[in-house]
Every structure is written in C-alpha cells, then in structure tokens.
Design an enzyme around this catalytic site. Structure first.
Site, PDB file in Angstrom:
ATOM      1  N   ASP A 141      30.404 -10.266  49.443  1.00 35.91           N
ATOM      2  CA  ASP A 141      31.302  -9.311  50.086  1.00 35.91           C
ATOM      3  C   ASP A 141      30.923  -7.909  49.631  1.00 35.91           C
ATOM      4  OD1 ASP A 141      33.409  -7.961  51.201  1.00 35.91           O
ATOM      5  OD2 ASP A 141      34.931  -8.772  49.863  1.00 35.91           O
ATOM      6  N   ASN A 152      10.057 -36.215  49.673  1.00 41.22           N
ATOM      7  CA  ASN A 152       9.078 -36.490  50.728  1.00 41.22           C
ATOM      8  C   ASN A 152       7.689 -35.987  50.332  1.00 41.22           C
ATOM      9  OD1 ASN A 152      11.094 -37.574  52.370  1.00 41.22           O
ATOM     10  ND2 ASN A 152      11.600 -35.581  53.227  1.00 41.22           N
ATOM     11  N   SER A 204      15.428 -19.612  35.126  1.00 40.03           N
ATOM     12  CA  SER A 204      16.188 -20.018  36.314  1.00 40.03           C
ATOM     13  C   SER A 204      15.884 -21.448  36.710  1.00 40.03           C
ATOM     14  CB  SER A 204      15.844 -19.114  37.503  1.00 40.03           C
ATOM     15  OG  SER A 204      16.722 -18.035  37.612  1.00 40.03           O
ATOM     16  N   ASP A 258      19.176   1.091  42.976  1.00 35.96           N
ATOM     17  CA  ASP A 258      17.870   1.066  43.628  1.00 35.96           C
ATOM     18  C   ASP A 258      17.706  -0.129  44.553  1.00 35.96           C
ATOM     19  OD1 ASP A 258      17.768  -0.892  41.692  1.00 35.96           O
ATOM     20  OD2 ASP A 258      15.730  -0.420  41.033  1.00 35.96           O
ATOM     21  N   HIS A 271      15.686 -18.200  45.988  1.00 33.74           N
ATOM     22  CA  HIS A 271      15.985 -18.585  44.608  1.00 33.74           C
ATOM     23  C   HIS A 271      16.856 -19.828  44.554  1.00 33.74           C
ATOM     24  CE1 HIS A 271      17.913 -18.083  40.585  1.00 33.74           C
ATOM     25  NE2 HIS A 271      16.720 -17.646  40.255  1.00 33.74           N
ATOM     26  N   ALA A 285      25.346 -17.297  30.046  1.00 34.43           N
ATOM     27  CA  ALA A 285      24.702 -18.208  29.088  1.00 34.43           C
ATOM     28  C   ALA A 285      25.230 -18.029  27.671  1.00 34.43           C
ATOM     29  CB  ALA A 285      23.188 -17.991  29.105  1.00 34.43           C
TER      30      ALA A 285
END
Length: 465
Positions: free
Chosen positions: A200, A241, A392, A208, A228, A341
């Site tokens: 939102d 697959n 990540s 930037d 991501h 974290a």
C-alpha cells in the site's frame, strides 16, 4: 567492520504508533474496514495530547487500527472491532498499533519525538520502508539448470533422507512473507494456497527507489514482480519437475505479498513499508500457519536511536500463537543486527557454501542460531530457473525443516512449540567444516534428518518418563 549505510526511506506523511495497554479507543476503524467497506478514517485519537500534537506538528491527521481482530464481526455481532481483540492480541500489542497519516510531514521528526513523551504512547516511529532481496549478488537466470549443482545443497543438509522419514503434511502450512510468487510457474503451479497482497504505497518514489508495477492498493493477488519470493517458494515447495522438489515436502504454502517492486540503480528490488509487512504477518497468523519464512530485514544501524525495533508486536503475537518464525540474518558480512532476525524468539539463519564454511557475506552475531546452504542455490525465477546466493535463500531451507518437524510431531500427536523447535535445530546441527571464521554464525549447519531423529528421541523420552 563499519560500513556507511544511508538512512532508510520512509512512507511520506505516515507514522506508526502503539498505544499502551488499556488506551485503545473504541471509535478507531481498522485498515480492513477503511479499504474494503469505505469506512472513513478517524480524525481524532484521544481528544487530548495526542490529537493536539498531531495538529500542531502535522497540521491534523487521520488514523486507523493497523490490524483487525482475530474474532470477526460475524462471530461477535454488534461488538466494536476494538473490543473483539482477545488477550493475546492485547498483550502482544497488535491490537494497539495505529497507522497515522498527517497532513504534512515537514516537522515529522519533532512530532515523533513529542509523541514519544505522551503517557498513553508505548512507542512511535515513522513508517520506514524495508527493501530486499537479501541476495549477495545478482541472480543468474541461465537455464538449463545444473541438476548436480541443484542437488548438492540438499544433500549437505540430508534433506532427501529427511523426506524419506517425513513426507510432510498438507495441513501444516508455511507462510511466505515476501514479494509474492509467480503462480504460473511450472514448478509452483497447484502448489500454492491462495494468498493476498498488503502492499500500500501511493508515492512514485521513496528515497532512491522508483516504484513500478502494482504498489498502490492491497488486494488478493500475490503476484510476484521481483522474483525474490518465487525463488524462496521454489526452495520450499517446488514440484520437482526440472529441479529438486521443495524441502517442505507435502506441507502447504501460503504466499503473502508484503513487498512491491521498485527500481534501484537499474535493478528491480522488493520494497514495502514496515506497516505493510506487519499487516500481512498478522493476517497470515490468524489464518493458522504454523511456520513463517521472513527473508527480509531492517538493519538496526539504519534506525533512529529511539525507534522501536521493527516487527516487535507481530513477533510477540506469532510466538504467543505457537508459530515458528524463521528469518535471514542479512548479507552485510558484518557483526550486526537485522530485524526481524535479531528478535529473541526468531530463528536467525546465516549462509554456508558447499564446503560447509560460512559465506563471507553472511551477517553474524550472537543472535544467529545456525546456517544453511546459501551460495549458488538453484531455484525458481519469474520464468524458468535461476541461481541465487544470500541468506534470503538459506532461510527457506530452515523454514522447510521447521514444517517437517511440526508435521512429524503432529504425526505422533505431540505438541511442538517454537522454543523446542529452535532448540532441536540447534542441538542437531552438524559442525562447520572449519573452526576458523565461524564466530557469530550459530551452532553449525542445518541437518534436517538429524533434527527429525532428535525430535523422535525427545518424544520417546517424554513418553517413557
């Protein structure tokens, strides 16, 4: 090492304010009521010092409750939303979080400082903006996928053996709080539960960052415009697959798009206000997920000294509901704290390479619990496959292990709380390959099979006692 980091961008004219216990007024509508039902935002909060400060420093303001009560209006008709919050929502603080929009924000720093002195206010901060991906270098979208390289990190964690022992349970659901997922991807098709979007952001630019794509209004379509979230989803739940199947086996996955898309230096990144992220977290917890993967973070060094630590209330709420929280530690390569974290009850995950040595980019600290493979991980791109690196992509391996632990405990009719799950993962971790340069990287490297075996032993011991 100390590195210069520019101040985080913030959402213009918006701040997040948490009232003290017992101070929430009944008349404030929720964000959901405003967005979905057309209810007007409140033009007053307390009729006292808070409103006077908002008028003086901000030229007036509008406010709403960021979160909705877990108990719906249909379940308790005629009861105002502010009174439907239960004790867990009140004590954790999620019931008392307000999103406030001021008329102008030239004096926002002074306003925040003044509001923090008001007795009824627990804490207040600008609505900072979090950016991701937490990847250490640009992803390489270069099919064809290397099958041997794709299998290697899974073998290091003994994930195939773990899945032979516990296939997962569709009733155990992971929440993926990220940039969404590419729902049409062949590896993710028919693997996702229906998710939603809480992004939102009305501004065209934030610092930037130049916003692109769908950012202005929340909806029920968590379509990924960055890649991501899709990369994390592939690690968790790929069909298998053309790449190894997802580490969570048959467990369910619900995607939540809390990060939209922006351009930064010619590169597309995920971007989301902290309030957007928390709103998505609260809703997915109320939907009953047992594990949440959070591959994003805000560095403590980018916050003002008096700012609350990001996601405090929603982390407390998740833990109180028994949800296992997993987060990436960061990619600065320094000893520092990223949130979520660094919260005490979150499982913080660093990254190792395929020799079981910590990656140079992995953020370190006493709060880091363990590491998982995070270098050259093959997974889903927006289209086809991609090879990515970063904490990540280490975190979803641990989130998958958490889901398998929950499924295994439930298969034995045994409860598994967040503290015990974290303890099992840490106690069962395999050693790093080297004792050099491992300080602040946690107990070792994720061993999924050993974690399941240790859980069995602990359940056996409890049953025999």
């Amino acid at each position: 090492m100390n590195t210069f980091r520019p101040a985080m961008p913030r959402v213009p004219r918006r701040l997040v304010l948490t009232l003290r216990l017992g101070e929430l007024p009944d008349h404030l509508p929720s964000l959901r009521e405003v967005r979905r039902e057309g209810v007007a935002m409140a033009t007053r909060i307390d009729g006292g010092p808070i409103d006077r400060l908002l008028s003086h420093h901000g030229g007036g303001a509008r406010a709403l409750r960021l979160h909705s009560a877990r108990v719906t209006r249909l379940q308790r008709p005629g009861v105002p939303g502010a009174r439907r919050f239960d004790d867990v929502e009140q004590l954790s603080g999620v019931a008392r979080v307000l999103r406030v929009e001021v008329a102008h924000d030239e004096a926002l720093p002074s306003l925040v400082k003044a509001l923090a002195q008001v007795t009824q206010v627990e804490h207040v901060a600008p609505d900072w903006v979090c950016t991701t991906p937490f990847d250490a270098r640009r992803a390489v979208s270069s099919p064809p996928l290397d099958p041997a390289a794709a299998r290697r990190p899974r073998a290091l964690m003994r994930l195939p053996q773990a899945l032979a022992l516990q296939r997962g349970d569709p009733s155990v659901v992971i929440g993926l709080v990220d940039t969404g997922v590419a729902k049409g991807h062949a590896e993710l098709a028919r693997r996702m539960r229906r998710g939603f979007d809480t992004v939102d952001l009305d501004a065209a630019t934030l610092g930037d960052l130049t916003l692109v794509g769908d950012n202005a209004s929340r909806d029920e379509d968590p379509d990924d415009e960055v890649g991501h979230g899709s990369a994390c989803a592939g690690i968790l739940r790929a069909n298998g697959n053309g790449m190894p199947g997802g580490g969570a086996g048959l467990c369910g996955l619900t995607p939540v798009r809390v990060l939209g898309a922006a351009l930064q230096g010619g590169r597309r990144v995920g971007v989301g206000a902290l309030a957007n992220i928390d709103a998505g977290m609260k809703r997915i917890i109320d939907l009953g997920v047992q594990v949440i993967n959070m591959s994003f973070g805000t560095p403590e060094s980018s916050l003002n000294a008096d700012d609350p630590r990001p996601h405090t209330e929603v982390v407390r709420y998740a833990i109180a509901r028994g949800v296992l929280l997993v987060a990436a530690s960061g990619n600065s390569g320094a000893v520092e704290r990223y949130y979520p974290a660094a919260h005490d009850d979150v499982i913080a995950v660093g990254a190792v390479d395929d020799t079981l040595r910590p990656c140079s980019f992995s953020t370190r600290g006493e709060h880091v619990d363990l590491c998982a493979p995070g270098l050259d991980i093959w997974t889903c791109g927006l289209q086809g496959y991609t090879c990515v690196s970063g904490t990540s992509f280490a975190a979803p391996f641990v989130a998958a292990a958490c889901a398998l632990l929950v499924a295994h405990a439930e298969s034995r009719a045994w409860p598994l709380d967040p503290h015990t799950a974290r303890e099992i993962l840490v106690d069962s971790a395999r050693p790093f390959d080297s004792t050099r340069d491992t300080e602040g990287c946690g107990a070792g490297v994720l061993d999924v099979h050993a974690a399941l075996t240790l859980l069995d032993r602990r359940i056996d011991a409890a049953l025999d006692s």
